[in-house]
Design a protein around this motif. Structure first.
Motif, mmCIF file in Angstrom:
data_model
loop_
_atom_site.group_PDB
_atom_site.id
_atom_site.type_symbol
_atom_site.label_atom_id
_atom_site.label_comp_id
_atom_site.label_asym_id
_atom_site.label_seq_id
_atom_site.Cartn_x
_atom_site.Cartn_y
_atom_site.Cartn_z
ATOM 1 N N PHE A 1 16.046 -11.523 12.210
ATOM 2 C CA PHE A 1 16.868 -12.474 12.970
ATOM 3 C C PHE A 1 16.263 -12.813 14.327
ATOM 4 O O PHE A 1 16.500 -13.875 14.865
ATOM 5 N N TRP A 2 15.436 -11.926 14.888
ATOM 6 C CA TRP A 2 14.870 -12.136 16.217
ATOM 7 C C TRP A 2 13.526 -12.864 16.170
ATOM 8 O O TRP A 2 12.875 -13.035 17.182
ATOM 9 N N GLY A 3 13.090 -13.284 14.957
ATOM 10 C CA GLY A 3 11.872 -14.081 14.844
ATOM 11 C C GLY A 3 10.667 -13.349 14.319
ATOM 12 O O GLY A 3 9.638 -13.949 14.055
ATOM 13 N N GLY A 4 10.765 -12.047 14.166
ATOM 14 C CA GLY A 4 9.658 -11.261 13.639
ATOM 15 C C GLY A 4 9.725 -11.136 12.127
ATOM 16 O O GLY A 4 10.462 -11.862 11.454
ATOM 17 N N TYR A 5 8.950 -10.201 11.594
ATOM 18 C CA TYR A 5 8.876 -9.981 10.153
ATOM 19 C C TYR A 5 8.720 -8.485 9.960
ATOM 20 O O TYR A 5 7.877 -7.853 10.615
ATOM 21 N N SER A 6 9.529 -7.867 9.089
ATOM 22 C CA SER A 6 9.456 -6.421 8.962
ATOM 23 C C SER A 6 9.875 -5.938 7.586
ATOM 24 O O SER A 6 10.481 -6.673 6.798
ATOM 25 N N GLY A 7 9.536 -4.691 7.297
ATOM 26 C CA GLY A 7 9.928 -4.001 6.084
ATOM 27 C C GLY A 7 9.996 -2.514 6.400
ATOM 28 O O GLY A 7 9.457 -2.062 7.409
ATOM 29 N N TYR A 8 10.680 -1.759 5.535
ATOM 30 C CA TYR A 8 10.891 -0.334 5.782
ATOM 31 C C TYR A 8 10.567 0.463 4.531
ATOM 32 O O TYR A 8 10.873 0.035 3.417
ATOM 33 N N PHE A 9 9.964 1.644 4.737
ATOM 34 C CA PHE A 9 9.715 2.542 3.612
ATOM 35 C C PHE A 9 9.913 3.989 4.031
ATOM 36 O O PHE A 9 9.896 4.312 5.222
ATOM 37 N N GLN A 10 10.119 4.840 3.019
ATOM 38 C CA GLN A 10 10.226 6.275 3.240
ATOM 39 C C GLN A 10 9.033 6.927 2.558
ATOM 40 O O GLN A 10 8.803 6.722 1.360
ATOM 41 N N ASP A 11 8.263 7.705 3.326
ATOM 42 C CA ASP A 11 7.091 8.348 2.746
ATOM 43 C C ASP A 11 7.515 9.553 1.899
ATOM 44 O O ASP A 11 8.689 9.961 1.937
ATOM 45 N N GLU B 1 0.836 -1.203 0.000
ATOM 46 C CA GLU B 1 0.000 0.000 0.000
ATOM 47 C C GLU B 1 0.872 1.254 0.000
ATOM 48 O O GLU B 1 0.589 2.217 -0.717
ATOM 49 N N ALA B 2 1.945 1.233 0.788
ATOM 50 C CA ALA B 2 2.874 2.368 0.808
ATOM 51 C C ALA B 2 3.496 2.572 -0.576
ATOM 52 O O ALA B 2 3.578 3.699 -1.079
ATOM 53 N N ARG B 3 3.925 1.478 -1.197
ATOM 54 C CA ARG B 3 4.517 1.548 -2.540
ATOM 55 C C ARG B 3 3.525 2.177 -3.533
ATOM 56 O O ARG B 3 3.894 3.043 -4.322
ATOM 57 N N ASN B 4 2.265 1.741 -3.456
ATOM 58 C CA ASN B 4 1.239 2.216 -4.383
ATOM 59 C C ASN B 4 0.842 3.670 -4.170
ATOM 60 O O ASN B 4 0.206 4.269 -5.038
ATOM 61 N N THR B 5 1.197 4.239 -3.025
ATOM 62 C CA THR B 5 0.859 5.637 -2.750
ATOM 63 C C THR B 5 2.084 6.546 -2.820
ATOM 64 O O THR B 5 2.049 7.665 -2.326
ATOM 65 N N GLY B 6 3.167 6.042 -3.418
ATOM 66 C CA GLY B 6 4.315 6.903 -3.684
ATOM 67 C C GLY B 6 5.489 6.785 -2.748
ATOM 68 O O GLY B 6 6.465 7.523 -2.883
ATOM 69 N N ALA B 7 5.435 5.879 -1.782
ATOM 70 C CA ALA B 7 6.561 5.701 -0.874
ATOM 71 C C ALA B 7 7.704 4.980 -1.583
ATOM 72 O O ALA B 7 7.491 4.242 -2.543
ATOM 73 N N THR B 8 8.899 5.191 -1.089
ATOM 74 C CA THR B 8 10.070 4.472 -1.562
ATOM 75 C C THR B 8 10.326 3.315 -0.603
ATOM 76 O O THR B 8 10.446 3.534 0.609
ATOM 77 N N ILE B 9 10.386 2.107 -1.116
ATOM 78 C CA ILE B 9 10.630 0.949 -0.260
ATOM 79 C C ILE B 9 12.130 0.874 0.010
ATOM 80 O O ILE B 9 12.931 0.783 -0.913
ATOM 81 N N ILE B 10 12.482 0.930 1.269
ATOM 82 C CA ILE B 10 13.889 0.889 1.683
ATOM 83 C C ILE B 10 14.342 -0.560 1.830
ATOM 84 O O ILE B 10 15.413 -0.935 1.376
ATOM 85 N N THR B 11 13.512 -1.369 2.482
ATOM 86 C CA THR B 11 13.792 -2.796 2.659
ATOM 87 C C THR B 11 12.496 -3.564 2.463
ATOM 88 O O THR B 11 11.503 -3.283 3.147
ATOM 89 N N GLU B 12 12.506 -4.498 1.545
ATOM 90 C CA GLU B 12 11.325 -5.341 1.318
ATOM 91 C C GLU B 12 11.040 -6.163 2.577
ATOM 92 O O GLU B 12 11.952 -6.436 3.373
#
Length: 66
Positions: free
Chosen positions: A38-48, A22-33
């Motif tokens: 490593f700690w067992g979670g799931y994450s991604g990063y974007f810049q608005d 959704e962030a990608r589709n609204t113009g954000a830049t994806i920093i990390t897919e």
């Protein structure tokens, strides 16, 4: 290391990908897919479009109350 401005905690792992898309589709830049952390979670990063860095994260040990 990414210096995060804001964080979005997600209740279910699959939602991380949905929020990043959704962030990608609204113009954000994806920093990390979205990826397994490593700690067992799931994450991604974007810049608005205003330059703020966001982390979208699912933590299996965090219970989010409705």
């Amino acid at each position: 290391m990414i210096k995060v401005t804001s964080k979005i905690n997600i209740q279910h792992q699959e939602e991380v990908e949905q929020v990043i898309e959704e962030a990608r589709n609204t113009g954000a830049t994806i920093i990390t897919e979205p990826h397994k952390a490593f700690w067992g979670g799931y994450s991604g990063y974007f810049q608005d479009p205003d330059g703020h860095l966001w982390e979208v994260v699912w933590n299996p040990d965090l219970v989010i109350k409705e």
